[in-house]
Design an enzyme around this catalytic site. Sequence first.
Site, short mmCIF file in Angstrom:
data_model
loop_
_atom_site.label_atom_id
_atom_site.label_comp_id
_atom_site.label_asym_id
_atom_site.label_seq_id
_atom_site.Cartn_x
_atom_site.Cartn_y
_atom_site.Cartn_z
N HIS A 91 0.81 -1.22 0.00
CA HIS A 91 0.00 0.00 0.00
C HIS A 91 0.85 1.27 0.00
O HIS A 91 0.34 2.36 -0.29
CB HIS A 91 -0.99 0.00 1.18
CG HIS A 91 -0.38 0.21 2.53
ND1 HIS A 91 -0.27 -0.79 3.47
CD2 HIS A 91 0.13 1.32 3.12
CE1 HIS A 91 0.28 -0.32 4.57
NE2 HIS A 91 0.53 0.97 4.38
N ASP A 126 -0.05 -7.76 1.30
CA ASP A 126 0.32 -6.35 1.37
C ASP A 126 1.84 -6.17 1.40
O ASP A 126 2.37 -5.35 2.13
CB ASP A 126 -0.32 -5.68 2.58
CG ASP A 126 -0.20 -4.15 2.53
OD1 ASP A 126 -0.12 -3.61 1.41
OD2 ASP A 126 -0.17 -3.51 3.60
N SER A 139 4.74 2.21 7.98
CA SER A 139 4.40 1.10 7.10
C SER A 139 5.60 0.67 6.27
O SER A 139 6.25 1.48 5.62
CB SER A 139 3.26 1.51 6.16
OG SER A 139 2.06 1.69 6.85
#
Length: 206
Positions: free
Chosen positions: A80, A112, A191
Amino acid sequence: TTAPFTPSASVAELNQAFSDVAGRVTPQVVYIEVKAERKAAEENPHWFFNLPQLEQDKIQRGSGSGIILTEDGYILTNRHVVENAMDDGIKVTLFDNREFAARVVGQDEYTDIAVIKIDANGLSAAALGNSDEVKIGEWVMAVGNPLGFTSTVTAGIVSAISRNIGIMRDRQGFGIENFIQTDAAVNPGNSGGALVNLNGQVIGVN
């Protein structure tokens, strides 16, 4: 002034372990900036950082983290972070402030995970651990770039394992989730960063 308290040898050793791991792992985590067309960026809730107003109608910019996998520039991150990137829209900044353009070489929506590549050599590659050996209650450190603050380290314990919380699903409802839950602080921008044990091994991706 004189310290009012001297910790026990075991506490001092634990403190030194955290410091040693941080010093070793931080250079192995990179800062990733990504430019995307505004429409695509609006669909990504992890993106939080806009370009100046004159460019705002066309482009948005997000940021995240990545883990150096190989000395020649393969980097692990979250899908993402890079999935909506424009052509030539990914920039990687190393711990020593060198900057490189990056390209996506692989990605998997069901976990992901993505791998990007920069043209560099002699990088410090991360040591990989075994997440199957992670135990509830063990100390871990999260390394990344939360909210644009580069090279940030937080610490905590493994709070739970095998978490399935339903955030990675395709249109048919399929996804693969087996999360490690930690109370180490993780914020937007973390992230793709590293979750490491006190051996300095990566055992998860933030």
